[in-house]
Design an enzyme around this catalytic site. Structure first.
Site, PDB file in Angstrom:
ATOM      1  N   GLU A 171      50.483  34.543  44.547  1.00 43.20           N
ATOM      2  CA  GLU A 171      51.266  35.858  44.340  1.00 43.20           C
ATOM      3  C   GLU A 171      52.275  36.188  45.205  1.00 43.20           C
ATOM      4  O   GLU A 171      52.436  37.052  45.843  1.00 43.20           O
ATOM      5  CB  GLU A 171      50.174  37.131  44.149  1.00 43.20           C
ATOM      6  CG  GLU A 171      49.246  37.086  43.108  1.00 43.20           C
ATOM      7  CD  GLU A 171      48.173  38.267  43.242  1.00 43.20           C
ATOM      8  OE1 GLU A 171      48.311  39.016  43.928  1.00 43.20           O
ATOM      9  OE2 GLU A 171      47.145  38.033  42.402  1.00 43.20           O
ATOM     10  N   ASN A 214      49.347  29.931  42.235  1.00 41.33           N
ATOM     11  CA  ASN A 214      48.750  30.881  41.331  1.00 41.33           C
ATOM     12  C   ASN A 214      49.509  32.226  41.247  1.00 41.33           C
ATOM     13  O   ASN A 214      49.647  32.780  42.251  1.00 41.33           O
ATOM     14  CB  ASN A 214      47.219  30.893  41.725  1.00 41.33           C
ATOM     15  CG  ASN A 214      46.380  31.689  40.708  1.00 41.33           C
ATOM     16  OD1 ASN A 214      46.512  31.582  39.517  1.00 41.33           O
ATOM     17  ND2 ASN A 214      45.690  32.932  41.266  1.00 41.33           N
ATOM     18  N   HIS A 250      46.092  38.118  33.222  1.00 47.48           N
ATOM     19  CA  HIS A 250      45.355  39.527  32.999  1.00 47.48           C
ATOM     20  C   HIS A 250      46.190  40.147  31.849  1.00 47.48           C
ATOM     21  O   HIS A 250      47.229  40.881  32.016  1.00 47.48           O
ATOM     22  CB  HIS A 250      45.476  40.144  34.200  1.00 47.48           C
ATOM     23  CG  HIS A 250      44.643  39.515  35.371  1.00 47.48           C
ATOM     24  ND1 HIS A 250      43.314  39.542  35.289  1.00 47.48           N
ATOM     25  CD2 HIS A 250      45.003  39.045  36.527  1.00 47.48           C
ATOM     26  CE1 HIS A 250      42.712  39.084  36.231  1.00 47.48           C
ATOM     27  NE2 HIS A 250      43.795  38.589  37.043  1.00 47.48           N
ATOM     28  N   GLU A 279      42.687  33.550  35.727  1.00 52.32           N
ATOM     29  CA  GLU A 279      41.691  34.590  35.847  1.00 52.32           C
ATOM     30  C   GLU A 279      41.788  35.333  34.563  1.00 52.32           C
ATOM     31  O   GLU A 279      41.966  36.793  34.578  1.00 52.32           O
ATOM     32  CB  GLU A 279      42.510  35.641  36.753  1.00 52.32           C
ATOM     33  CG  GLU A 279      42.733  34.859  38.256  1.00 52.32           C
ATOM     34  CD  GLU A 279      43.207  35.734  39.321  1.00 52.32           C
ATOM     35  OE1 GLU A 279      43.310  36.900  39.135  1.00 52.32           O
ATOM     36  OE2 GLU A 279      43.682  35.032  40.268  1.00 52.32           O
ATOM     37  N   ASP A 281      41.501  37.785  31.680  1.00 54.05           N
ATOM     38  CA  ASP A 281      40.722  38.828  30.904  1.00 54.05           C
ATOM     39  C   ASP A 281      41.480  39.660  30.021  1.00 54.05           C
ATOM     40  O   ASP A 281      42.932  39.764  30.302  1.00 54.05           O
ATOM     41  CB  ASP A 281      39.967  39.855  32.043  1.00 54.05           C
ATOM     42  CG  ASP A 281      40.973  40.172  33.125  1.00 54.05           C
ATOM     43  OD1 ASP A 281      42.299  40.279  33.086  1.00 54.05           O
ATOM     44  OD2 ASP A 281      40.315  40.961  33.874  1.00 54.05           O
TER      45      ASP A 281
HETATM   46  O1  G2I Z   1      43.036  42.268  40.905  1.00 46.64           O
HETATM   47  C1  G2I Z   1      42.484  41.207  40.316  1.00 46.64           C
HETATM   48  C2  G2I Z   1      43.008  39.713  40.752  1.00 46.64           C
HETATM   49  C3  G2I Z   1      44.400  39.452  40.820  1.00 46.64           C
HETATM   50  N1  G2I Z   1      44.567  38.157  41.097  1.00 46.64           N
HETATM   51  C4  G2I Z   1      43.877  37.735  42.308  1.00 46.64           C
HETATM   52  C5  G2I Z   1      42.207  38.034  42.596  1.00 46.64           C
HETATM   53  O2  G2I Z   1      42.094  37.722  43.557  1.00 46.64           O
HETATM   54  C6  G2I Z   1      42.381  39.433  41.997  1.00 46.64           C
HETATM   55  O3  G2I Z   1      40.819  39.683  42.064  1.00 46.64           O
HETATM   56  C7  G2I Z   1      40.337  40.982  42.466  1.00 46.64           C
HETATM   57  C8  G2I Z   1      38.863  41.049  42.269  1.00 46.64           C
HETATM   58  O4  G2I Z   1      38.452  40.981  41.052  1.00 46.64           O
HETATM   59  C9  G2I Z   1      38.359  42.442  42.793  1.00 46.64           C
HETATM   60  O5  G2I Z   1      36.766  42.377  43.074  1.00 46.64           O
HETATM   61  O6  G2I Z   1      40.930  41.369  43.895  1.00 46.64           O
HETATM   62  C10 G2I Z   1      40.355  42.449  44.162  1.00 46.64           C
HETATM   63  C11 G2I Z   1      41.053  42.962  45.405  1.00 46.64           C
HETATM   64  O7  G2I Z   1      42.303  42.694  45.634  1.00 46.64           O
HETATM   65  C12 G2I Z   1      38.930  42.601  43.966  1.00 46.64           C
HETATM   66  O8  G2I Z   1      38.768  43.800  44.628  1.00 46.64           O
HETATM   67  C13 G2I Z   1      38.007  44.281  45.820  1.00 46.64           C
HETATM   68  C14 G2I Z   1      38.080  45.783  45.995  1.00 46.64           C
HETATM   69  O9  G2I Z   1      39.253  46.087  46.037  1.00 46.64           O
HETATM   70  C15 G2I Z   1      37.470  46.085  47.468  1.00 46.64           C
HETATM   71  O10 G2I Z   1      37.279  47.500  47.471  1.00 46.64           O
HETATM   72  C16 G2I Z   1      36.104  45.422  47.378  1.00 46.64           C
HETATM   73  O11 G2I Z   1      35.334  45.718  48.509  1.00 46.64           O
HETATM   74  O12 G2I Z   1      36.671  43.939  45.624  1.00 46.64           O
HETATM   75  C17 G2I Z   1      35.986  43.858  46.910  1.00 46.64           C
HETATM   76  C18 G2I Z   1      34.528  43.320  46.674  1.00 46.64           C
HETATM   77  O13 G2I Z   1      33.652  43.994  45.957  1.00 46.64           O
END
Ligand code: G2I
Length: 461
Positions: A171, A214, A250, A279, A281
Site C-alpha cells: 500500500e 501488494n 476488497h 485479500e 472479500d
Molecule cells: O484492512 C484490511 C486489510 C487491508 N490490507 C492489508 C491488511 O493487512 C489489512 O488487514 C487488516 C486486518 O484484517 C485487521 O484485523 O488490518 C487491520 C489493521 O490495519 C487489522 O485490524 C487490526 C485492528 O485494527 C486492531 O485494533 C487489532 O488489534 O487487528 C488487530 C489485531 O486483531
C-alpha cells in the site's frame, strides 16, 4: 527469476495430499471382516484447495492465530484451504515491537500450523505504513534505512525457504487521481527509492521467496493501478527484483468488482510478473455476492500467471468487516452460495461431502489437529459409521519415526514393534448407529517433525 527452494521438496505439499487422496479413492480395500473404504474419491474435487490445485493454483485464506483453538474454525481451515496468510501476526508491530527485539512466537505457531497441514504460505507484510510500532516514527533517515533493512532481513531469515510469496511492500500509493506515493515514514524520509531498496534487501534475505508488491484499489485500470504498473515496468526494465503483484480485492457496493478486472490482471502479467488475488472479500449475500465471487475466480483462471487466490478470512463472524458478511462461510461455518459459486468456477463438485459415506456396514475416519504447543500437538480422529449400524471399529495412526505419541484418550491403543504405528480400538462398547460418530485423541511429541499423522482405513465390525 527465483531459484527453486532446496527446502521445498521435503514438505508434504497439498499436491502430494491430493495425489494421495485420489490414489486411495481408486484403490479401496475390501477386508474379510467387514468393508474397509479409505476416504477419498477420483471424482471432481470437493474442497476449494483441491479444486484450485486441479487448476494449477492455490486457494488460501487469512488466518488469525487466536482462532485456531476453535475446532470448527480449524476444521474448516484445514479442510478447504491449501494456502495461508497471517492476518496480523507477521506485521512489523507484531514481530519487532521494540527496535531490534523480535517476537516470533505467535508467527511461529501460524507457520507450524500451516506447514503442518502442507499449506503454502504468503508472508504479509514487511514494509507498510500501518501497524508500525511507535519507535519507527521517531527515527531519522539514516536509522530508518538501517531499521527497514534489518527488519526485512531478520524476518525473512526466520522463515527462509518456507514462504512462497512475501508482500515486501504494501500500500505505498495514494488513492485517487494523483498516482502519487502515499506519505509514510519511509516515503517521507527515504523517498521513492525505499521501495526498490526493500525489494533488493528481500531478495538477498530469502532468494527462494517470490517478492510481491501488494495494494488495494488497484483492481481495475485507474490512476493508482497505472502508477503501480509504471513502477513494476520500471523495476523489470532495470532488473530490480520483483516477482509478483498482489491485488487485495476488497469489494462492496461502493467499490464493486471492476468490469476490466481480468484485463487489468493480464496487463500486469504481461510485464513478466505473477499476479495473485491476495485479500479477497466481497460484502453482500446470496446470489449477488456469489456472482461477484464467480467473476473474480473466472478472471484469475483466464490469466495464466494468476497463480492463486486468498480470501481475507475463514468465517464472516471474524472478518475485519463482519457486518458486511463478505466471506464464503457464515458465522456457523455453513457454506454460503458464494462458496458454491467459487467451487463450481474452480471445477469442483458442489455439495461434495468432505467425509464420504462409507456405505453399508463400513466406517470412515478423518483427522484434525486440535491444539499445538512449542514441542507437541494434539490430534483427533473422528470415526463415522456408514449407512448402517456397526458394533465396533479399528483404525491405525502412523507417526513419523522422529515423533512419539505420549498420551491417548477415549480409545484402547496397541503398538507395532517400531512404536510408530498405533492401532486404536474403542474403549468398551464400540457400537455406532448409522451415520453416528465418535472420536479419540492423542498427543504427539514433535521432536522437530511437525508432519501430520497418517490414518489407515477404518475397519468395521
Ligand atoms: O484492512 C484490511 C486489510 C487491508 N490490507 C492489508 C491488511 O493487512 C489489512 O488487514 C487488516 C486486518 O484484517 C485487521 O484485523 O488490518 C487491520 C489493521 O490495519 C487489522 O485490524 C487490526 C485492528 O485494527 C486492531 O485494533 C487489532 O488489534 O487487528 C488487530 C489485531 O486483531
Amino acid at each position: 527469476m527465483n531459484e527453486p527452494s532446496r527446502f521445498r521438496p521435503e514438505r508434504p505439499t497439498w499436491r502430494a495430499r491430493l495425489r494421495r487422496a485420489l490414489a486411495m479413492g481408486v484403490v479401496g480395500i475390501l477386508a474379510s471382516a467387514g468393508v474397509v473404504i479409505l476416504s477419498g474419491t477420483a471424482e471432481a474435487a470437493t474442497t476449494l484447495g483441491a479444486s484450485a490445485a486441479e487448476q494449477g493454483r492455490y486457494f488460501g485464506t487469512a488466518v488469525a492465530v487466536n482462532r485456531l483453538s476453535e475446532s470448527d474454525y480449524t476444521a474448516t481451515l484445514n479442510r478447504e484451504f491449501n494456502s495461508a496468510t497471517a492476518e496480523n501476526e507477521m506485521k512489523w508491530d507484531a514481530l519487532e515491537p521494540q527496535r531490534g527485539s523480535f517476537q516470533f512466537d505467535t508467527a511461529d505457531r501460524f507457520m507450524n500450523h500451516a506447514r503442518g497441514q502442507g499449506m503454502d504460505v504468503r508472508g504479509h507484510t514487511l514494509v507498510w505504513h500501518s501497524q508500525l510500532p511507535g519507535w519507527v516514527n521517531s527515527l531519522g533517515a539514516g536509522d530508518l534505512r538501517t531499521a527497514m533493512n534489518n527488519h526485512i532481513t531478520r524476518v525473512m531469515q526466520q522463515y527462509r525457504g518456507q514462504i512462497d510469496s512475501w508482500d515486501v511492500v504494501n500500500e505505498a500509493f495514494q488513492d485517487g487521481s494523483s498516482g502519487a506515493r502515499r506519505p509514510s515514514p519511509f516515503q517521507n524520509l527515504l523517498g521513492n527509492g525505499f521501495i526498490e531498496e526493500a525489494f533488493r534487501t528481500a531478495r538477498a534475505a530469502d532468494p527462494a521467496a517470490k517478492l510481491c508488491y501488494n495494494d488495494y484499489n488497484t483492481d481495475g485500470q485507474n490512476a493508482k493501478s497505472n502508477a503501480v504498473y509504471n513502477m513494476v515496468r520500471d523495476f523489470k526494465a532495470r532488473g530490480v527484483p520483483i516477482d509478483c503483484v498482489g491485488f487485495q480485492s476488497h469489494f462492496n457496493s461502493q467499490s464493486p468488482v471492476p468490469s476490466d478486472y481480468r484485463a487489468n490482471l493480464q496487463r500486469f502479467a504481461d510485464l513478466g510478473v505473477d499476479v495473485q488475488i491476495t485479500e479477497l472479500d466481497i460484502e453482500g449475500s446470496g446470489t449477488a455476492q456469489a456472482n461477484s465471487y464467480r467473476t473474480v475466480v473466472n478472471a484469475c483462471l483466464q490469466v495464466s500467471r494468476c497463480n492463486g487466490i486468498t480470501v481475507w478470512g475463514v468465517t464472516d463472524k471474524y472478518s475485519w468487516r463482519a457486518s458486511g458478511t463478505p466471506l464464503l462461510f457464515d458465522g456457523n461455518y455453513n457454506k454460503k452460495p458464494a462458496y458454491t459459486a467459487v467451487l463450481e468456477a474452480l471445477g469442483g463438485e458442489p455439495g461434495g461431502d468432505p467425509d464420504p459415506d462409507p456405505g453399508t456396514g463400513g466406517c470412515s475416519v478423518t483427522y484434525d489437529e486440535t491444539d499445538r504447543w512449542g514441542d507437541r500437538f494434539n490430534g483427533r480422529v473422528t470415526v463415522r459409521a456408514g449407512s448402517s449400524a456397526i458394533s465396533g471399529w479399528t483404525t491405525t495412526v502412523t507417526v513419523s519415526s522422529a515423533q512419539d505419541i505420549s498420551t491417548t484418550w477415549n480409545g484402547s491403543p496397541t503398538w507395532d514393534s517400531s512404536g510408530n504405528v498405533m492401532t486404536m480400538r474403542p474403549n468398551g462398547n464400540g457400537g455406532l448407529a448409522a451415520g453416528a460418530t465418535t472420536s479419540f485423541g492423542f498427543t504427539v511429541m514433535a521432536n522437530g517433525d511437525w508432519s501430520q499423522p497418517r490414518l489407515g482405513g477404518c475397519t468395521a465390525a
